[in-house]
Design an enzyme around this catalytic site. Structure first.
Site, short mmCIF file in Angstrom:
data_model
loop_
_atom_site.label_atom_id
_atom_site.label_comp_id
_atom_site.label_asym_id
_atom_site.label_seq_id
_atom_site.Cartn_x
_atom_site.Cartn_y
_atom_site.Cartn_z
N GLU A 62 -25.28 31.20 38.39
CA GLU A 62 -24.52 32.40 38.01
C GLU A 62 -23.04 32.26 38.38
O GLU A 62 -22.17 32.68 37.63
CB GLU A 62 -25.12 33.66 38.64
N HIS B 123 -21.38 30.45 35.71
CA HIS B 123 -20.98 31.31 34.59
C HIS B 123 -19.65 32.03 34.88
O HIS B 123 -18.85 32.23 33.98
CB HIS B 123 -22.06 32.35 34.29
N CYS C 45 -29.45 19.73 35.15
CA CYS C 45 -28.18 20.34 35.57
C CYS C 45 -28.44 21.77 36.03
O CYS C 45 -29.26 22.47 35.45
CB CYS C 45 -27.20 20.32 34.41
N CYS D 267 -26.26 24.37 29.81
CA CYS D 267 -26.15 22.93 29.63
C CYS D 267 -27.46 22.39 29.05
O CYS D 267 -28.54 22.85 29.38
CB CYS D 267 -25.85 22.30 30.98
ZN LIG Z 1 -27.33 31.28 32.60
ZN LIG Z 2 -24.44 20.42 32.89
#
Ligand SMILES: [Zn+2]
Ligand SMILES: [Zn+2]
Length: 166
Positions: free
Chosen positions: A102, A105, A117, A112
């Protein structure tokens, strides 16, 4: 970066929607705004209630793209939610991954394609377990290009605050 755990609790009750028996995470994010102080770079809330946004059945967390606020909930990260035995080590790993996700973000990172990841999307909790706690090389380079000016700004603000107080 320095991290501060604030001593207060935001009551999620006003974001509760009885028709869904869940808490609207966007409303929580909105109410968090008022708590952000000028010196706070990012602001993460840890919840223990079931979060949702209207287009989804539930969310593990939500963030403001470009920041500063993000919220994650342990509600669906607990093994007990799935009828399994409590596992605190697994819970803290999931919470760590979700928190980093988060916060990613808030740094304008999108989901991704690399499932390892930390920015991979997670349709279910098992997907969180597949992720690492780190960003892939691609996301890392994206975040560095975002981070550097912000860090520079923080540093300058810090210097300015020091000369102000001295
Ligand atoms: Zn997300
Ligand atoms: Zn990534």
């Amino acid at each position: 970066m320095a991290c501060e755990i604030l001593p207060y609790v935001l009551d999620p009750t006003p974001s509760y929607h009885p028709e869904r028996q869940q808490y609207h995470s966007s409303e929580i994010l909105q109410r968090m705004q008022a708590l952000v102080r000028p010196q706070d770079w990012r602001f993460l809330a840890i919840a223990d209630v079931d979060l949702y946004i209207p287009i989804l059945k539930y969310v593990f967390g939500e963030a403001q793209i470009a920041g500063p606020c993000a919220v994650v909930s342990i509600y669906r990260l607990r093994q007990e939610f799935y009828g399994l035995d409590r596992d605190d080590a697994l819970l803290s790993q999931r919470l760590l991954k979700e928190s980093i996700h988060e916060l990613g973000h808030t740094l304008e990172l999108r989901h991704c394609q690399d499932y390892g990841c930390v920015m991979a999307s997670s349709p279910a909790v098992e997907w969180i377990d597949l992720r690492e706690t780190t960003l892939c090389v691609f996301c890392q380079s994206r975040v560095e290009s975002k981070l550097k000016p912000s860090v520079r700004e923080l540093y300058q603000r810090d210097i300015a605050a020091r000369s102000w107080s001295s």
